[in-house]
Design a protein around this motif. Structure first.
Motif, PDB file in Angstrom:
ATOM      1  N   UNK A  10       0.842  -1.197   0.000  1.00 43.68           N
ATOM      2  CA  UNK A  10       0.000   0.000   0.000  1.00 43.68           C
ATOM      3  C   UNK A  10       0.876   1.245   0.000  1.00 43.68           C
ATOM      4  N   UNK A  11       0.372   2.311  -0.631  1.00 45.74           N
ATOM      5  CA  UNK A  11       1.068   3.594  -0.565  1.00 45.74           C
ATOM      6  C   UNK A  11       0.420   4.461   0.501  1.00 45.74           C
ATOM      7  N   UNK A  12       0.890   5.731   0.633  1.00 43.24           N
ATOM      8  CA  UNK A  12       0.373   6.592   1.699  1.00 43.24           C
ATOM      9  C   UNK A  12      -1.068   7.019   1.460  1.00 43.24           C
ATOM     10  N   UNK A  13      -1.560   6.837   0.244  1.00 45.20           N
ATOM     11  CA  UNK A  13      -2.976   7.097  -0.039  1.00 45.20           C
ATOM     12  C   UNK A  13      -3.861   5.893   0.223  1.00 45.20           C
ATOM     13  N   UNK A  14      -3.249   4.820   0.716  1.00 47.97           N
ATOM     14  CA  UNK A  14      -3.936   3.562   1.013  1.00 47.97           C
ATOM     15  C   UNK A  14      -4.393   2.852  -0.260  1.00 47.97           C
ATOM     16  N   UNK A  15      -3.723   3.152  -1.382  1.00 44.65           N
ATOM     17  CA  UNK A  15      -3.980   2.391  -2.607  1.00 44.65           C
ATOM     18  C   UNK A  15      -3.229   1.071  -2.544  1.00 44.65           C
ATOM     19  N   UNK A  16      -3.876  -0.008  -2.930  1.00 39.45           N
ATOM     20  CA  UNK A  16      -3.287  -1.340  -2.917  1.00 39.45           C
ATOM     21  C   UNK A  16      -2.677  -1.653  -4.278  1.00 39.45           C
ATOM     22  N   UNK A  17      -1.419  -2.100  -4.263  1.00 39.95           N
ATOM     23  CA  UNK A  17      -0.693  -2.490  -5.473  1.00 39.95           C
ATOM     24  C   UNK A  17      -0.379  -3.972  -5.405  1.00 39.95           C
ATOM     25  N   UNK A  18      -0.518  -4.677  -6.526  1.00 40.83           N
ATOM     26  CA  UNK A  18      -0.275  -6.116  -6.558  1.00 40.83           C
ATOM     27  C   UNK A  18       0.479  -6.504  -7.825  1.00 40.83           C
ATOM     28  N   UNK A  19       1.463  -7.370  -7.664  1.00 40.42           N
ATOM     29  CA  UNK A  19       2.207  -7.898  -8.812  1.00 40.42           C
ATOM     30  C   UNK A  19       1.634  -9.249  -9.203  1.00 40.42           C
ATOM     31  N   UNK A  20       1.785  -9.570 -10.482  1.00 40.83           N
ATOM     32  CA  UNK A  20       1.154 -10.788 -10.993  1.00 40.83           C
ATOM     33  C   UNK A  20       1.934 -11.366 -12.165  1.00 40.83           C
ATOM     34  N   UNK A  21       2.106 -12.700 -12.134  1.00 40.47           N
ATOM     35  CA  UNK A  21       2.746 -13.403 -13.237  1.00 40.47           C
ATOM     36  C   UNK A  21       1.852 -13.447 -14.464  1.00 40.47           C
TER      37      UNK A  21
END
Length: 384
Positions: A242-253
Motif C-alpha cells: 500500500x502507498x500513503x494514499x492507502x492504494x493497494x498495489x499487486x504484482x502478478x505473473x
C-alpha cells in the motif's frame, strides 16, 4: 475457526512456472522493458525524482534455504520463511545472526507450494501472532501462531490455528503473499493452480485477492455479499503493498507475454484468462481492469512488492532485477526503471524497511536458480 467454501480441481499445464518457460535456469541478459500501460490517479503530492536509484548497502544474512516470506518485528529484527523446509527463522536486524524459530506442522512442499507468506498481527504488541500462508496435502491455507522469543531455539512457535482454508493448491500458481492493510484487515493473494477457469469464477478462491478479518471471516464491506473475494481475474498474485494514499498495489505473473503491476480496486476484474496485460477496446468494454505497468515475462516474472520513496519496488525472479514504478503524484503512465540487473540472481521478496531502505531477499535455492556460495541472502538496499 473458519473453514471456507470450496476446493478446486488440480490441473497441470505445460507452461507457467513462477518464472515463465525459461529452460536456462532463469539466467537472462539485459533487455528493454515495455512501456507501462496504466495511469495511477494524480493525488497532487510531490512526485518522486524523475530518475531513481537503488544500491545494496549491506548483506544482512546469508545461507538461507528457499526463503519466501519476510516480516519485520518491532525493533527491526526479521522473520523469514523457508518454502521447502517449512521453517521460520529469526534474523537479527543488526548482526544478521540466524536462529530457527520452529517448523510449521502440516506444510507439504511441492512444486511452487510450501511455506510462503508471513505477516504480523496488527495487534502484535499484545497478541504476538504471526500469520503464515502455506500448502498442505489438500489445500492452501492461512494459520496464525503464537511467537514466544523467550522459549528455546526451535520451539518458539505455538501450534498453528487455522483461520482460513480451502484455497486451491497445485504444483504451480499457489499465490502465497499475505499482508495486513491500513484497515487492519488481512489480504491474501492466491493463484489459479493452472486451472484458468478458476480466475473468473467468483465462487472459487483461486486467482483472487481475498480480504479477511484477523479471525478469517469475510471482511465487512467486501464487494460480494458474504464472500472473502476482494478482486478476481488474477493468474498468480505474488506481491501486495500500500502507498500513503492507502492504494493497494499487486504484482502478478503473466503467461507468455506480459507480467503486470495492478492497482487493486474492490470488486474489479483483472482479466485473466481473457486478457494478459493491457486489453484492447473490447476488453475495456467487458470491464477488465488494465495494469498500471507491464513487462515481458523474461524481464520480470515478478514476486514481492514494497512501497518506498513515492515508488512501488518490484522484485523479479526470471528478470533478476528490481523494478521501480513511480506512483506518488504521477499522472498518465509512470516511467519504469530497472536496477541491480543480474547482480544478485533471482529476487523473491522486497519489504519496506523505513525511509529510503528496503530489505531484498534472493531466490537462488528454490530449484530454479543457480546457487553460489552464500545463497540465499537478505540484502539492505537504499533507494530513491
Amino acid at each position: 475457526m473458519t473453514a471456507t467454501l470450496a476446493t478446486a480441481l488440480l490441473l497441470a499445464t505445460g507452461c507457467s512456472s513462477d518464472d515463465g518457460d525459461a529452460a536456462d535456469g532463469g539466467k537472462r541478459t539485459e533487455s528493454t522493458a515495455s512501456g507501462p500501460t496504466g495511469s495511477p490517479s494524480d493525488d497532487g503530492a510531490t512526485p518522486p525524482p524523475e530518475k531513481g536509484s537503488a544500491k545494496v548497502t549491506k548483506t544482512l544474512a546469508t545461507g538461507l534455504k528457499s526463503p519466501w516470506g519476510l516480516a519485520a518485528l518491532p525493533g527491526g529484527d526479521l522473520l523469514v520463511s523457508s518454502r521447502d523446509e517449512g521453517t521460520i527463522t529469526h534474523v537479527d536486524g543488526g548482526t544478521g545472526k540466524k536462529t530457527e524459530v520452529g517448523k510449521v506442522p502440516g506444510v507439504a512442499p511441492g512444486g511452487e507450494g510450501g511455506l510462503m507468506g508471513l505477516a504480523l498481527s496488527p495487534t502484535y504488541a499484545s497478541d504476538h501472532f504471526v500469520y503464515a500462508y502455506f500448502t498442505t496435502a489438500s489445500d492452501n491455507r492461512v494459520a496464525r501462531m503464537l511467537y514466544d522469543e523467550a522459549k528455546p531455539e526451535g520451539q518458539r512457535l505455538g501450534a498453528p490455528d487455522t483461520i482460513f482454508k480451502g484455497i486451491p493448491k497445485g504444483m504451480i500458481h499457489n499465490g502465497g503473499r499475505i499482508a495486513f492493510g491500513p484497515d487492519k484487515l488481512l489480504y491474501v493473494g492466491t493463484g489459479e493452480t493452472g486451472d484458468t477457469g478458476l480466475a473468473q469464477d467468483k465462487k472459487s478462491l483461486g486467482g483472487k485477492i481475498l480480504r479477511l478479518t484477523p479471525d478469517g471471516e469475510p471482511a465487512p464491506g467486501n464487494p460480494f455479499e458474504n464472500s472473502p473475494v476482494y478482486s478476481y481475474g488474477h493468474r498468480n498474485v505474488q506481491g501486495l503493498a500500500w502507498d500513503e494514499q492507502k492504494r493497494l498495489w499487486a504484482s502478478e505473473f503473466g503467461q507468455d507475454t506480459w507480467d503486470e503491476l495492478n492497482e487493486i480496486k474492490a470488486g474489479d476484474n483483472y482479466g485473466w484468462p481473457e486478457v494478459e496485460g493491457k486489453g484492447d477496446a473490447d476488453a475495456k468494454e467487458e470491464g477488465f481492469h488494465d495494469p498500471v505497468a507491464q513487462w515481458k515475462t523474461s524481464e520480470a516474472s515478478p514476486s514481492g512488492v514494497a512501497y518506498a520513496e513515492g515508488s512501488v519496488w518490484m522484485a523479479g525472479l526470471r528478470g533478476q532485477r528490481l523494478w521501480r514504478v513511480p506512483v506518488r503524484g504521477a499522472g498518465g503512465e509512470p516511467e519504469t526503471e530497472a536496477f541491480l540487473t543480474e547482480e544478485h540472481g533471482r529476487l523473491r521478496t522486497v519489504l519496506a524497511a523505513g525511509g529510503d531502505k528496503l530489505w531484498l531477499v534472493t531466490s537462488e535455492t528454490d530449484s530454479r536458480g543457480t546457487p553460489e556460495k552464500g545463497d540465499d541472502k537478505i540484502l539492505e538496499v537504499e533507494v530513491e
